[in-house]
Design an enzyme around this catalytic site. Structure first.
Site, mmCIF file in Angstrom:
data_model
loop_
_atom_site.group_PDB
_atom_site.id
_atom_site.type_symbol
_atom_site.label_atom_id
_atom_site.label_comp_id
_atom_site.label_asym_id
_atom_site.label_seq_id
_atom_site.Cartn_x
_atom_site.Cartn_y
_atom_site.Cartn_z
ATOM 1 N N GLU A 111 -5.506 -20.643 -3.149
ATOM 2 C CA GLU A 111 -5.269 -19.268 -2.704
ATOM 3 C C GLU A 111 -6.550 -18.706 -2.100
ATOM 4 O O GLU A 111 -7.644 -19.022 -2.568
ATOM 5 C CB GLU A 111 -4.847 -18.438 -3.926
ATOM 6 C CG GLU A 111 -4.151 -17.153 -3.601
ATOM 7 C CD GLU A 111 -3.678 -16.418 -4.857
ATOM 8 O OE1 GLU A 111 -2.953 -17.014 -5.692
ATOM 9 O OE2 GLU A 111 -4.035 -15.244 -5.008
ATOM 10 N N ASP A 113 -7.776 -14.830 -1.090
ATOM 11 C CA ASP A 113 -7.285 -13.465 -1.303
ATOM 12 C C ASP A 113 -8.110 -12.362 -0.691
ATOM 13 O O ASP A 113 -9.318 -12.316 -0.895
ATOM 14 C CB ASP A 113 -7.335 -13.106 -2.802
ATOM 15 C CG ASP A 113 -6.318 -13.817 -3.615
ATOM 16 O OD1 ASP A 113 -5.333 -14.278 -3.046
ATOM 17 O OD2 ASP A 113 -6.519 -13.900 -4.839
ATOM 18 N N GLU A 115 -7.594 -8.321 -1.375
ATOM 19 C CA GLU A 115 -6.798 -7.289 -2.045
ATOM 20 C C GLU A 115 -7.510 -5.960 -1.868
ATOM 21 O O GLU A 115 -8.727 -5.898 -2.001
ATOM 22 C CB GLU A 115 -6.651 -7.574 -3.539
ATOM 23 C CG GLU A 115 -5.869 -8.836 -3.835
ATOM 24 C CD GLU A 115 -5.510 -8.974 -5.305
ATOM 25 O OE1 GLU A 115 -4.484 -9.602 -5.595
ATOM 26 O OE2 GLU A 115 -6.259 -8.462 -6.156
ATOM 27 N N GLU A 140 -14.712 -14.120 -7.646
ATOM 28 C CA GLU A 140 -14.526 -12.793 -7.053
ATOM 29 C C GLU A 140 -15.798 -12.215 -6.434
ATOM 30 O O GLU A 140 -16.887 -12.347 -6.988
ATOM 31 C CB GLU A 140 -14.049 -11.784 -8.112
ATOM 32 C CG GLU A 140 -12.748 -12.149 -8.801
ATOM 33 C CD GLU A 140 -12.940 -13.006 -10.039
ATOM 34 O OE1 GLU A 140 -14.074 -13.477 -10.274
ATOM 35 O OE2 GLU A 140 -11.954 -13.211 -10.765
ATOM 36 N N ASP A 205 -2.391 -0.403 -14.184
ATOM 37 C CA ASP A 205 -2.954 -0.800 -15.477
ATOM 38 C C ASP A 205 -4.381 -1.338 -15.330
ATOM 39 O O ASP A 205 -5.105 -1.423 -16.302
ATOM 40 C CB ASP A 205 -2.040 -1.818 -16.186
ATOM 41 C CG ASP A 205 -1.676 -2.990 -15.301
ATOM 42 O OD1 ASP A 205 -1.647 -2.832 -14.055
ATOM 43 O OD2 ASP A 205 -1.427 -4.077 -15.841
ATOM 44 N N TRP A 206 -4.805 -1.710 -14.071
ATOM 45 C CA TRP A 206 -6.179 -2.207 -13.915
ATOM 46 C C TRP A 206 -6.872 -1.820 -12.618
ATOM 47 O O TRP A 206 -8.099 -1.816 -12.529
ATOM 48 C CB TRP A 206 -6.228 -3.742 -14.040
ATOM 49 C CG TRP A 206 -5.388 -4.454 -12.985
ATOM 50 C CD1 TRP A 206 -4.072 -4.805 -13.094
ATOM 51 C CD2 TRP A 206 -5.798 -4.856 -11.672
ATOM 52 N NE1 TRP A 206 -3.639 -5.391 -11.931
ATOM 53 C CE2 TRP A 206 -4.677 -5.448 -11.047
ATOM 54 C CE3 TRP A 206 -7.016 -4.783 -10.960
ATOM 55 C CZ2 TRP A 206 -4.722 -5.959 -9.748
ATOM 56 C CZ3 TRP A 206 -7.055 -5.287 -9.664
ATOM 57 C CH2 TRP A 206 -5.916 -5.871 -9.071
#
Ligand SMILES: *[C@@H]1O[C@H](CO)[C@@H](O)[C@H](O)[C@H]1NC(C)=O
Length: 284
Positions: A111, A113, A115, A140, A205-206
């Site tokens: 993957e 990413d 975001e 990350e 939630d995060w």
């Protein structure tokens, strides 16, 4: 005489059509059509295509569901450019994505990413990036932007070639992730084909300020826009050998110095035992 002439014209037309079709195939480059090249993944009625040639797409998120889409085709390497405009106003709790992923059911998926984590009005979006190889992630890096991405369309690009992955915003590189297999490091997606995915969903939630700020549903539905997707997979394209030149290296440093807010390779608390192996090669 007349019929022979007509036949010649027909032959010429057929030849022209074949040549044009071949050119379209071999250039493997051009604007994608959201109607024909992509399909919804969830929240079907909230995925709306518009514009001539299906060149714009809007995703919405309401209390019922978010929405998403993906490419019908799979790719092994390529360059994807997408113009995007994010949820405006209070976008806290919302996450907009653009990513590549191989089949997730294998448990060993790859993957790449992008975001985009929303925020309360006036506070900056966070760009979250990550790379997965064979089901492993934990790579990350996060950034703020030097503009408000909810006001106008900007171009978000992923370059994925056998040597590196590059994340760019309006041609400015945010991040490079290199293939260090010549140094014995095998963490790099390079065997599995991947599709292009995009989505808009609720992650309150995060997502925003660590989950402290919730989605304000009185502002729903939330909308994110995608347009003019460009998918370049031509093996002779510049993206195949794309790397940093002096100018883009300077831009990358500028982003790292002023806009990077998280880097896994400097998170001593998290990797107190050992950093992922590529971290010792430092970064650009
Ligand atoms: C939201 O704004 C706060 C305060 O400026 C900032 O620390 C944070 O990184 C921003 N982004 C998210 C996703 O919370």
């Amino acid at each position: 005489m007349g019929t022979r002439h007509d036949n010649n014209v027909i032959v010429l037309e057929v030849v022209t059509a074949v040549v044009v079709a071949l050119m379209l195939c071999t250039t493997a480059y051009g604007l994608g059509n959201f109607n024909t090249d992509f399909e919804p993944t969830f929240g079907g009625p909230r995925v709306r295509v518009s514009g001539p040639g299906g060149q714009q797409l809007a995703l919405t998120l309401d209390r019922g569901s978010g929405s998403g889409f993906r490419s019908k085709r799979e790719y092994l390497f390529g360059r994807i450019d997408m113009q995007m405009k994010f949820v405006s106003g209070n976008s806290a709790g919302t996450v907009t994505t653009l990513y590549l992923s191989s089949d997730q059911s294998t448990g060993r998926h790859d993957e790449i990413d992008f975001e985009f984590l929303g925020n309360v009005s006036g506070q900056p979006y966070t760009i979250h990036t990550n790379v997965f190889s064979q089901g492993q992630g934990n790579r990350e890096q996060q950034f703020h932007l030097w503009f408000d991405p909810s006001l106008n369309f900007h171009t978000y690009s992923i370059v994925w070639n056998p040597k590196l992955i590059m994340f760019l915003v309006d041609e400015t590189p945010l991040r490079i992730f290199r293939n260090y297999e010549n140094k014995g490091i095998t963490f790099f997606p390079k065997i599995q084909q991947q599709r292009i995915y995009a989505s808009l969903w609720n992650a309150d939630d995060w997502a925003t300020q660590g989950g402290l700020v919730k989605t304000d549903w009185s502002k729903a539905p939330f909308t994110a826009y995608y347009r003019n997707v460009n998918i370049n997979t031509a093996r002779n394209g510049r993206w195949m050998t794309h790397d940093l030149d002096a100018n883009s290296r300077r831009k990358l440093r500028w982003v790292q110095r002023n806009y990077m807010i998280y880097n896994y390779c400097t998170d001593w608390k998290r990797f107190s035992q050992a950093f992922p192996p590529e971290c010792k090669h430092g970064f650009e």
